[in-house]
Design a protein around this motif. Structure first.
Motif, PDB file in Angstrom:
ATOM      1  N   GLY A 231       0.815  -1.206   0.000  1.00  0.00           N
ATOM      2  CA  GLY A 231       0.000   0.000   0.000  1.00  0.00           C
ATOM      3  C   GLY A 231       0.845   1.249   0.000  1.00  0.00           C
ATOM      4  O   GLY A 231       1.816   1.351   0.754  1.00  0.00           O
ATOM      5  N   ASP A 232       0.456   2.216  -0.846  1.00  0.00           N
ATOM      6  CA  ASP A 232       1.257   3.420  -1.068  1.00  0.00           C
ATOM      7  C   ASP A 232       0.675   4.670  -0.436  1.00  0.00           C
ATOM      8  O   ASP A 232       1.287   5.738  -0.509  1.00  0.00           O
ATOM      9  CB  ASP A 232       1.409   3.652  -2.579  1.00  0.00           C
ATOM     10  CG  ASP A 232       1.999   2.438  -3.264  1.00  0.00           C
ATOM     11  OD1 ASP A 232       3.104   2.040  -2.867  1.00  0.00           O
ATOM     12  OD2 ASP A 232       1.349   1.879  -4.161  1.00  0.00           O
ATOM     13  N   ASN A 233      -0.498   4.561   0.144  1.00  0.00           N
ATOM     14  CA  ASN A 233      -1.172   5.702   0.759  1.00  0.00           C
ATOM     15  C   ASN A 233      -1.416   5.435   2.239  1.00  0.00           C
ATOM     16  O   ASN A 233      -1.394   4.295   2.688  1.00  0.00           O
ATOM     17  CB  ASN A 233      -2.515   5.985   0.072  1.00  0.00           C
ATOM     18  CG  ASN A 233      -2.369   6.293  -1.400  1.00  0.00           C
ATOM     19  OD1 ASN A 233      -2.800   5.529  -2.257  1.00  0.00           O
ATOM     20  ND2 ASN A 233      -1.755   7.415  -1.706  1.00  0.00           N
ATOM     21  N   TYR A 234      -1.685   6.507   2.966  1.00  0.00           N
ATOM     22  CA  TYR A 234      -2.106   6.362   4.360  1.00  0.00           C
ATOM     23  C   TYR A 234      -3.401   5.557   4.405  1.00  0.00           C
ATOM     24  O   TYR A 234      -4.297   5.795   3.613  1.00  0.00           O
ATOM     25  CB  TYR A 234      -2.323   7.751   4.978  1.00  0.00           C
ATOM     26  CG  TYR A 234      -2.806   7.702   6.401  1.00  0.00           C
ATOM     27  CD1 TYR A 234      -1.911   7.515   7.442  1.00  0.00           C
ATOM     28  CD2 TYR A 234      -4.163   7.801   6.698  1.00  0.00           C
ATOM     29  CE1 TYR A 234      -2.359   7.443   8.752  1.00  0.00           C
ATOM     30  CE2 TYR A 234      -4.618   7.727   8.005  1.00  0.00           C
ATOM     31  CZ  TYR A 234      -3.711   7.546   9.022  1.00  0.00           C
ATOM     32  OH  TYR A 234      -4.144   7.464  10.322  1.00  0.00           O
TER      33      TYR A 234
ATOM     34  N   ALA B 134      -1.887  13.146   7.995  1.00  0.00           N
ATOM     35  CA  ALA B 134      -0.659  12.404   7.691  1.00  0.00           C
ATOM     36  C   ALA B 134      -0.372  12.349   6.200  1.00  0.00           C
ATOM     37  O   ALA B 134       0.754  12.038   5.802  1.00  0.00           O
ATOM     38  CB  ALA B 134      -0.753  10.981   8.249  1.00  0.00           C
ATOM     39  N   GLU B 135      -1.367  12.648   5.356  1.00  0.00           N
ATOM     40  CA  GLU B 135      -1.175  12.653   3.912  1.00  0.00           C
ATOM     41  C   GLU B 135      -2.056  13.740   3.313  1.00  0.00           C
ATOM     42  O   GLU B 135      -3.197  13.489   2.932  1.00  0.00           O
ATOM     43  CB  GLU B 135      -1.507  11.286   3.306  1.00  0.00           C
ATOM     44  CG  GLU B 135      -1.097  11.168   1.847  1.00  0.00           C
ATOM     45  CD  GLU B 135      -1.261   9.767   1.298  1.00  0.00           C
ATOM     46  OE1 GLU B 135      -0.367   9.320   0.558  1.00  0.00           O
ATOM     47  OE2 GLU B 135      -2.275   9.105   1.616  1.00  0.00           O
ATOM     48  N   PRO B 136      -1.542  14.960   3.213  1.00  0.00           N
ATOM     49  CA  PRO B 136      -2.370  16.092   2.761  1.00  0.00           C
ATOM     50  C   PRO B 136      -2.959  15.910   1.374  1.00  0.00           C
ATOM     51  O   PRO B 136      -4.088  16.347   1.116  1.00  0.00           O
ATOM     52  CB  PRO B 136      -1.398  17.275   2.801  1.00  0.00           C
ATOM     53  CG  PRO B 136      -0.361  16.880   3.801  1.00  0.00           C
ATOM     54  CD  PRO B 136      -0.203  15.401   3.640  1.00  0.00           C
ATOM     55  N   VAL B 137      -2.197  15.288   0.464  1.00  0.00           N
ATOM     56  CA  VAL B 137      -2.697  15.003  -0.880  1.00  0.00           C
ATOM     57  C   VAL B 137      -2.545  13.510  -1.111  1.00  0.00           C
ATOM     58  O   VAL B 137      -1.466  12.946  -0.922  1.00  0.00           O
ATOM     59  CB  VAL B 137      -1.939  15.789  -1.962  1.00  0.00           C
ATOM     60  CG1 VAL B 137      -2.464  15.424  -3.358  1.00  0.00           C
ATOM     61  CG2 VAL B 137      -2.049  17.288  -1.725  1.00  0.00           C
TER      62      VAL B 137
ATOM     63  N   PHE C 294     -10.562  17.000  -6.508  1.00  0.00           N
ATOM     64  CA  PHE C 294     -10.036  15.842  -7.225  1.00  0.00           C
ATOM     65  C   PHE C 294      -9.460  16.319  -8.554  1.00  0.00           C
ATOM     66  O   PHE C 294     -10.094  17.093  -9.276  1.00  0.00           O
ATOM     67  CB  PHE C 294     -11.130  14.801  -7.478  1.00  0.00           C
ATOM     68  CG  PHE C 294     -11.736  14.252  -6.217  1.00  0.00           C
ATOM     69  CD1 PHE C 294     -11.220  13.127  -5.608  1.00  0.00           C
ATOM     70  CD2 PHE C 294     -12.829  14.893  -5.623  1.00  0.00           C
ATOM     71  CE1 PHE C 294     -11.783  12.634  -4.429  1.00  0.00           C
ATOM     72  CE2 PHE C 294     -13.393  14.412  -4.456  1.00  0.00           C
ATOM     73  CZ  PHE C 294     -12.858  13.279  -3.854  1.00  0.00           C
ATOM     74  N   ASP C 295      -8.278  15.840  -8.880  1.00  0.00           N
ATOM     75  CA  ASP C 295      -7.583  16.214 -10.106  1.00  0.00           C
ATOM     76  C   ASP C 295      -7.329  14.934 -10.894  1.00  0.00           C
ATOM     77  O   ASP C 295      -6.431  14.156 -10.580  1.00  0.00           O
ATOM     78  CB  ASP C 295      -6.267  16.915  -9.751  1.00  0.00           C
ATOM     79  CG  ASP C 295      -5.526  17.441 -10.967  1.00  0.00           C
ATOM     80  OD1 ASP C 295      -6.061  17.346 -12.089  1.00  0.00           O
ATOM     81  OD2 ASP C 295      -4.387  17.933 -10.795  1.00  0.00           O
TER      82      ASP C 295
END
Length: 615
Positions: A127-130, A467-470, A511-512
């Motif tokens: 997993g690569d995201n919080y 912990a993960e703004p974006v 969302f982008d």
């Protein structure tokens, strides 16, 4: 027992500070996609020459019937939790099934609780995201590539083993040719350099360390060999030799820093690779997919050393290392471990010294180990599994049973690999084996009941957490759609899958939706392509016609947002602002369309962030 006694004497000899300063360091080295046949210790005719790994094997306790899962993320999950990867929710390498559930307790959590510094260097693939990143799972120092290794979709764009960017404690680092005694920049070299820095720092601070070092090599592709490869050697065997050189560097480092004696050095690979003695290879449920080399060396603990190598032939597995290390070192478990997260592995410490009077007890001797090759979005009962068991007569193993099955519509297979390593003689119909057959079938049913308790759960990426703004949402994690590497992105393969997420707080989110990652924004737009070749050194990014994008966000029967928006000329992405999203679980799905209104390409990258909290 002998190992424990030696360790206690070492502690007493150093007095009161020994309990904090003289705990053994622990290193786990796990190369990717290699097994017995590439190492000259087992196969003198191997194309690769591996003298350093051979020497490690010769001077270690060798686990000759050691098993892992038959592919990457599942092996990592079982190793890091001490639990069945399937029960922990990981039975694939993509499709949202490589995300280690948020409530799982990691080996780093246990070592950290016991006063160790914790480092992870290499290929994570859980997993690569919080909240799934290594720094969220107990590792204080992290140097890593994302996804399943170099060139996979979440990884930095264009990464290959010979040219890469990676992250060190959230800082993006460009790989360079360092002064490390090896010619040229290569990802394995660079990662071992980071590992040396971590260990040297902890030694200076007089703090014991746990280092998890899973290499991204020798996973495909192999577009270029290392610069110092032997002339005429192919890229993959040269990559294997590069791993061997770095293992040699690691052993020399431990010797030079006087760390070797009191460091538990563990080596094993993450799956079989389809060669040598055993049937099957990677992603096989036969022994060729799961049975791999495994060594442990700890001279101060009486394990291995010059002239002290030996074989241990009992059934062991990846999930056993955590309870074994806890037993060897005397580590306390984390407080209040929930019953649903109990360890499935068992300590094999009893087999790691030469005292033949040690008896592991009836529980260990009766153990059954179930390993599956699922690679599905959902868990499919009876699909490609093996149940393994040793049968003992006193202190002697008289059978090594394997119960296997291809699927629910296939017949059962029973093998005794003690006499049939290649698994060519199916003895399922022999009446003499009916009792063991029934026992192993029941073991699978018991295993499946544990899986079934949570098999419908989704591991959810959390959006909007401090912990993960974006949050970079990746097609690698799409459910119901496989779009997992840079080659797929470069070619513009069409598809759409949904992502399981959780919004950390209610409010408005931005969302982008992008075709290309932000790191090549200066080279591309939605309708143009960046330059260069990616993944295998052959794949050229192609432009596609993206005229509009759609995003849908829902949970159950509640649709929070579902709109389509035209793309602006020369834009990098299609932005959406979604108001009034509630906190909690949700699903997101995205699409790109061409000027004719047909789905085209995919939203491989979607950057999500909160912009306003609910009033």
């Amino acid at each position: 027992m002998k190992t424990a006694s030696i360790f206690v004497l070492v502690l007493l000899a150093f007095g009161g500070n020994a309990l904090s300063q003289d705990k053994p360091n622990v290193i786990i080295v796990m190369p990717d996609d290699v097994s017995h046949g590439v190492f000259t210790y087992y196969n003198p005719d191997s194309t690769s020459q591996t003298p350093h790994i051979d020497k490690l094997a010769e001077t270690s306790v060798r686990l000759t019937d050691f098993h892992v899962s038959p592919s990457c993320a599942p092996t990592r999950a079982a190793t890091l939790t001490g639990r069945s990867n399937s029960v922990a929710g990981i039975w694939h390498t993509i499709a949202g099934r490589s995300l280690l559930r948020n409530d799982e307790i990691s080996i780093a959590d246990v070592f950290e609780h016991n006063g160790y510094a914790t480092g992870m260097v290499g290929k994570w693939h859980l997993g690569d995201n919080y909240p799934f990143r290594p720094k969220d799972r107990g590792f204080e120092y992290v140097a890593w590539t994302k996804g399943g290794g170099a060139g996979q979709q979440p990884d930095y764009w264009g990464n290959m083993h010979h040219s890469a960017h990676y992250w060190v404690n959230d800082e993006l680092v460009e790989m360079t040719d360092e002064d490390d005694g090896l010619e040229g920049a290569f990802l394995t070299n660079s990662m071992f350099n980071r590992a040396f820095e971590f260990m040297e720092d902890k030694q200076k601070k007089n703090k014991p360390f746990f280092l998890y070092l899973p290499t991204a090599a020798a996973h495909s592709p192999w577009p270029e060999a290392p610069k110092d490869a032997r002339s005429g050697l192919g890229s993959k065997p040269a990559t294997v030799e590069n791993i061997d050189k770095n293992v040699g560097r690691l052993i020399n480092f431990l010797d030079d820093k006087a760390l070797a004696d009191n460091t538990i050095l563990i080596f094993f690979t993450d799956n079989g690779s389809g060669e040598f003695t055993y049937r099957g290879g990677k992603i096989s449920y036969y022994d060729g997919g799961t049975r791999v080399p495994s060594y442990v060396r700890w001279p101060a603990g009486g394990l291995g050393g010059e002239g002290q190598g030996r074989d241990v032939n009992v059934l062991t597995a990846h999930m056993d290392w955590l309870p074994t290390l806890m037993d060897m070192i005397g580590l306390d478990d984390v407080p209040n471990r929930p019953a649903k997260l109990k360890l499935h592995g068992q300590s094999f410490k009893h087999f790691l010294d030469t005292d033949t009077s040690n008896d592991p007890g009836a529980k260990f001797k009766d153990r059954k180990v179930t390993i599956c090759n699922m690679r599905n979005e959902t868990f499919d009962k009876y699909k490609q599994f093996s149940v393994k068991k040793d049968e003992w007569d006193g202190d002697t193993i008289v059978h090594k049973w394997r119960l296997t099955r291809k699927g629910s519509k296939s017949g059962w297979e029973l093998w005794d690999v003690l006499v049939d390593k290649a698994q060519t003689h199916n003895i399922v119909d022999d009446p003499a084996n009916f009792n063991i057959l029934a026992e192993l079938k029941q073991a699978y049913e018991d295993f499946y009941q544990l899986v079934a308790e949570r098999e419908d759960e989704f591991a959810r990426t959390v959006i909007g957490h401090p912990a993960e703004p974006v949050t970079q949402l990746n097609s690698h994690d799409f459910h119901k759609q496989e779009l997992w590497n840079h080659k797929i992105v470069a070619e513009g393969v069409t598809g759409s899958g949904f992502l399981a997420v959780e919004f950390a707080k209610p409010g408005a989110y931005h969302f982008d939706l992008r075709r290309w990652p932000k790191e090549v924004a200066d080279q591309s737009t939605l309708t143009t392509a960046p330059v260069g070749k990616v993944y295998d050194g052959k794949s050229t990014p192609k432009a596609i016609d993206v005229a509009s994008a759609r995003i849908k966000i829902w949970n159950g029967d509640d649709v929070y947002f579902d709109e389509t928006k035209n793309a602006e000329a020369a834009a990098d992405g299609v932005p959406f602002v979604v108001e009034n999203l509630p906190a909690g679980p949700a699903f997101i799905q995205t699409w790109f369309y061409n000027s004719a209104g047909d789905m085209v390409g995919a939203v491989y990258y979607n950057y999500a962030r909160p912009i306003r909290s609910a009033k």
